[in-house]
Design an enzyme around this catalytic site. Structure first.
Site, short mmCIF file in Angstrom:
data_model
loop_
_atom_site.label_atom_id
_atom_site.label_comp_id
_atom_site.label_asym_id
_atom_site.label_seq_id
_atom_site.Cartn_x
_atom_site.Cartn_y
_atom_site.Cartn_z
N GLU A 70 10.87 10.32 18.37
CA GLU A 70 10.19 9.71 17.23
C GLU A 70 8.99 10.57 16.88
OE1 GLU A 70 9.22 5.48 18.25
OE2 GLU A 70 10.78 5.86 19.72
N ASP A 117 6.11 -5.73 -11.55
CA ASP A 117 4.87 -6.34 -11.01
C ASP A 117 4.58 -7.64 -11.74
OD1 ASP A 117 4.67 -4.15 -9.50
OD2 ASP A 117 2.91 -3.29 -10.49
N TYR A 118 4.86 -7.61 -13.02
CA TYR A 118 4.55 -8.77 -13.85
C TYR A 118 5.35 -9.99 -13.42
CZ TYR A 118 4.16 -11.69 -17.98
OH TYR A 118 3.94 -12.75 -18.82
N GLU A 119 6.67 -9.77 -13.25
CA GLU A 119 7.52 -10.89 -12.82
C GLU A 119 7.14 -11.37 -11.42
OE1 GLU A 119 11.95 -10.28 -14.33
OE2 GLU A 119 10.90 -8.39 -13.89
N PHE A 120 6.79 -10.40 -10.57
CA PHE A 120 6.38 -10.76 -9.22
C PHE A 120 5.16 -11.68 -9.28
CE2 PHE A 120 4.02 -10.33 -5.30
CZ PHE A 120 5.01 -10.31 -4.33
N CYS A 169 -29.37 19.33 -7.54
CA CYS A 169 -29.98 19.98 -8.70
C CYS A 169 -30.65 18.87 -9.49
CB CYS A 169 -28.92 20.68 -9.55
SG CYS A 169 -29.55 21.09 -11.20
N ASP A 196 0.05 8.91 13.26
CA ASP A 196 -1.36 9.09 13.56
C ASP A 196 -2.20 8.03 12.84
OD1 ASP A 196 -3.37 10.31 14.85
OD2 ASP A 196 -3.50 12.05 13.53
N TYR A 218 7.26 1.14 16.51
CA TYR A 218 7.93 2.04 17.45
C TYR A 218 8.36 1.39 18.76
CZ TYR A 218 3.12 2.32 19.22
OH TYR A 218 1.89 2.01 19.67
N LEU A 268 -0.12 7.46 26.34
CA LEU A 268 1.04 8.32 26.57
C LEU A 268 0.54 9.58 27.26
CD1 LEU A 268 2.87 8.19 23.12
CD2 LEU A 268 3.76 7.31 25.28
N CYS A 287 -29.89 26.25 -8.57
CA CYS A 287 -28.61 25.73 -9.04
C CYS A 287 -27.79 26.87 -9.64
CB CYS A 287 -28.84 24.65 -10.09
SG CYS A 287 -27.30 24.08 -10.84
N LYS A 346 2.50 17.37 21.71
CA LYS A 346 1.52 17.57 20.64
C LYS A 346 1.74 18.90 19.92
CE LYS A 346 -1.41 14.06 21.14
NZ LYS A 346 -2.82 13.77 21.11
N LYS A 380 5.08 10.99 16.23
CA LYS A 380 3.90 10.29 16.71
C LYS A 380 3.03 10.02 15.50
CE LYS A 380 0.69 10.31 20.56
NZ LYS A 380 -0.64 10.14 19.96
P1 AMP Z 1 -2.66 8.40 22.95
O1 AMP Z 1 -3.55 7.55 22.11
O2 AMP Z 1 -2.80 9.84 22.69
O3 AMP Z 1 -2.70 8.01 24.42
O4 AMP Z 1 -1.18 8.09 22.49
C1 AMP Z 1 -0.65 6.82 22.62
C2 AMP Z 1 -0.58 6.17 21.29
O5 AMP Z 1 0.30 6.85 20.43
C3 AMP Z 1 0.00 4.79 21.37
O6 AMP Z 1 -0.98 3.83 21.68
C4 AMP Z 1 0.53 4.58 19.98
O7 AMP Z 1 -0.42 3.90 19.20
C5 AMP Z 1 0.66 5.97 19.39
N1 AMP Z 1 2.01 6.25 18.86
C6 AMP Z 1 2.25 6.77 17.64
N2 AMP Z 1 3.55 6.92 17.43
C7 AMP Z 1 4.19 6.47 18.53
C8 AMP Z 1 5.56 6.35 18.88
N3 AMP Z 1 6.54 6.76 18.06
N4 AMP Z 1 5.84 5.82 20.09
C9 AMP Z 1 4.85 5.43 20.93
N5 AMP Z 1 3.54 5.51 20.65
C10 AMP Z 1 3.20 6.03 19.46
ZN ZN Z 2 -28.15 22.55 -12.27
#
Ligand code: AMP
Ligand code: ZN
Length: 666
Positions: free
Chosen positions: A111, A31-34, A421, A115, A222, A81, A403, A309, A113
């Protein structure tokens, strides 16, 4: 080497280090050199403004404020999706696809999904141009400034790839970073974030990109969207995207049949709990891009892809007891103690019940059978009671009135979700918690003293407040369990050394409710000493930038308490820094008193942050947006045209960096 070449070489190196660290997870430089290289590049760029590049690695620290995110129409719509929840659903989808394409032999990609929050990154001529959120799919918000701070996104992909394209991906917050952020919030007495997904998507809309830069966000890609027909398959396009620097997870796989898709689904249904980030399903896509085109879209989603899902892991178990935890600020958290049960690979024995309202809402009672889920949230939560199994003699839960630690009557202020409390100075977990906070790294940073030792010292009646730490002697602590002479010495030395910690950190260390790190800095800067702060009245307090009613009231409660006044006096007597030091007051004047500045554009002599600091050090105020109240706009290069128009409209004086330097005789 010319200066231009030198700049280019440094940028290349820094890009490579960023890629190694943030995409490949393997640091190739300290990190330092960076930092040294980054500083060197910053200096060169500052001295040679002609070579400015908005995609330079120096532009990733953030600092730009966005008040209103501009709405942008997507060049290519961002679809949703379709979802599926069973293997039958997937088989049905396969049939539909086979029918349209007129063939049974279809190759799929699988792939995870991811979140988080979807993002669309636009690249033109191989350069990053802008980042827009999904929004309603047709239009999203321009969050370019914020996205630029995410180091794993290459601003200048390096290698053979298409040149005009969009990268679609998900902004996520890995679990480790999420936990760390929450630990810090908990330490500041702030409410913790619920889950990584909401926190990630909330981060995209923060107004201050420097704040975004501090969050450990990541971006997993993706999809490549382009009119250049360089690649024949989805898989190939993503593999190549990975080669030029994009973070395309290696969990992506090819499946030559729907059975291979099932294998992938089965594998990740359990394995997902070991990932460093959250996933709520699998996305299956037809691999061939021409076939994708043939399949096209429904009104909402592509026909060539489907999400599968996972079921949120859920079990039922019995609630044995509700206990109550007391935090450092006295806040009470009810905890469900459950019959131990296996859930998503871990044994669950406890679940948070948040507060009294939650208990009432669930109507949860002792000996109830309850459903526990581990979904988006990390900490298991109780989602419902199985009323069919409720024992006939069951009684409604009465929330604790005392308490559990000190028996004090609990209080709950109007509008507060939590009970407290009030026995600040006599309640063991509050005493220990406050001292643990006081010695923590971001506060007094006392080496040689850990949380457990604090508890031990309190139990032995050697300390009951943080001021007591400064009366401790080696002779007193050596007899303690597991305390060697050397560690006693270190501990006392660490305590002694903390007398040098600057006032703003001391103020944070005091543990005044709602006074976190940032607020403490603001207060220290404004009031300059604890004495000034302790005599400030409500009006004075709320007149300070960013100090609202809640914080002001909490400070008043603190400064009106006799025990606190005595404690401050003892700290003073021990030589703790309870005022801003003379050195940091140097360079400070009142030249810009009561003047409000807006800073916009790119600067050369000072960095944006230095410029802002110079304004504040000289008594001025920095505001994020232009209004009638603004006195000056310090305009650098590339000041936004809308800002310029607004400034002219309101007749606000527009001054250059040079003009500003003149004002303060820099
Ligand atoms: P939904 O929001 O349930 O309609 O799902 C669609 C969203 O899933 C997309 O807008 C993407 O942001 C998300 N997503 C996450 N992983 C993937 C993936 N591997 N391929 C496509 N969409 C993905
Ligand atoms: Zn207390």
């Amino acid at each position: 080497m010319t200066i231009q070449e030198k700049i280019a070489a440094l940028r290349d190196q820094l890009r490579q280090y960023n890629h190694d660290y943030y995409v490949l997870d393997s640091a190739t430089i300290s990190d330092y050199e960076f930092d040294i290289k980054l500083k060197e590049l910053e200096a060169l760029e500052a001295a040679n403004p002609a070579f400015f590049d908005s995609n330079s690695p120096t532009q990733r620290v953030g600092g730009g404020i966005t008040k209103n995110f501009e709405t942008v129409t997507h060049k290519n719509r961002m679809y949703s999706l379709d979802n599926s929840y069973s293997k039958e659903d997937l088989l049905d989808w396969e049939k539909r696809v086979q029918k349209v394409l007129g063939t049974d032999a279809i190759e799929f990609t699988c792939e995870l999904k991811y979140d988080g929050a979807s993002i669309n990154l636009t690249f033109e001529n191989g350069q990053f141009i802008k980042a827009v959120t999904r929004g309603d799919g047709f239009q999203g918000d321009d969050v370019t400034k914020n996205i630029k701070t995410i180091r794993s996104i290459p601003l200048l992909p390096n290698g053979d790839f298409v040149s005009n394209f969009e990268m679609r991906g998900e902004i996520i917050l890995p679990l480790k970073g999420f936990h760390k952020m929450n630990e810090e919030r908990a330490a500041n007495g702030e409410e913790e974030y619920k889950n990584p997904r909401n926190t990630a998507s909330g981060s995209l809309k923060l107004q201050d990109s420097a704040e975004v830069a501090k969050r450990p966000l990541d971006c997993l890609l993706y999809q490549v969207v382009t009119e250049e027909r360089k690649y024949k398959t989805h898989f190939e396009s993503l593999e190549n995207a990975r080669k030029v620097g994009f973070k395309v997870p290696k969990t992506m796989a090819l499946a030559t049949s729907i059975n291979a898709v099932f294998d992938f689904v089965n594998h990740w249904d359990t394995e997902r709990h070991n990932l460093p980030y959250e996933t709520d399903g699998i996305v299956i896509k037809v691999n061939n891009l021409q076939q994708q085109e043939e399949l096209g879209y429904t009104a909402k989603a592509p026909r060539w892809a489907i999400a599968y899902k996972f079921k949120a892991a859920q079990v039922s178990t019995i609630l044995h007891e509700i206990t109550y935890q007391v935090g450092r600020t006295g806040a009470i958290t009810p905890v469900a103690n459950l019959a131990p049960v296996q859930l998503a690979g871990t044994t669950v024995k406890r679940a948070s019940l948040h507060n009294a309202d939650q208990i009432e809402k669930l109507d949860i009672r002792i000996n109830d059978t309850v459903f526990v889920e581990k979904g988006g949230e990390i900490i298991p939560k109780i989602i419902a009671v199985d009323f069919t199994k409720r024992p006939t003699d069951s009684q409604p839960t009465l929330y604790a009135t005392k308490c559990p630690e000190c028996e004090s009557e609990l209080v709950r202020a109007a509008g507060d979700a939590k009970h407290y409390c009030p026995n600040e100075f006599g309640c063991a977990p509050q005493i220990t918690g406050r001292i643990q906070h006081f010695i923590s790294r971001k506060a007094m940073d006392i080496d040689g003293l850990g949380g457990e030792t604090v508890d031990l010292l309190r139990k032995e009646n050697l300390i009951s407040s943080y001021a007591d730490l400064y009366d401790l002697t080696e002779a007193q602590v050596i007899p303690l369990e597991r305390m060697a002479a050397k560690s006693a010495q270190n501990m006392i030395a660490g305590i002694e050394k903390s007398k040098e910690i600057p006032f703003e950190k001391v103020l944070f260390a005091l543990g005044i409710r709602f006074v976190g790190e940032t607020v403490a800095k603001k207060l220290a800067k404004h009031f300059k000493s604890i004495d000034n702060l302790m005599v400030a009245d409500f009006e004075t307090l709320i007149s300070v930038d960013e100090i609202g009613d809640r914080i002001a009231q909490s400070i008043l409660d603190f400064s009106n308490d006799l025990s606190n006044i005595q404690m401050i006096n003892r700290l003073k007597h021990h030589g703790i820094q309870l005022a801003v030091s003379a050195a940091s007051l140097e360079n400070q004047t009142n030249k810009l008193e009561a003047k409000i500045f807006v800073v916009s554009g790119v600067f050369y002599q000072l960095s944006r942050n230095e410029l802002k600091k110079a304004i504040e050090d000289n008594g001025g105020k920095v505001s994020a947006s232009i209004s009638k109240k603004t006195n000056f706009i310090v305009a650098g290069d590339n000041m936004g045209p809308s800002k310029l128009a607004k400034a002219q409209d309101l007749g606000v004086a527009i001054i250059s960096e040079q003009d500003f330097m003149g004002m303060i005789d820099y």
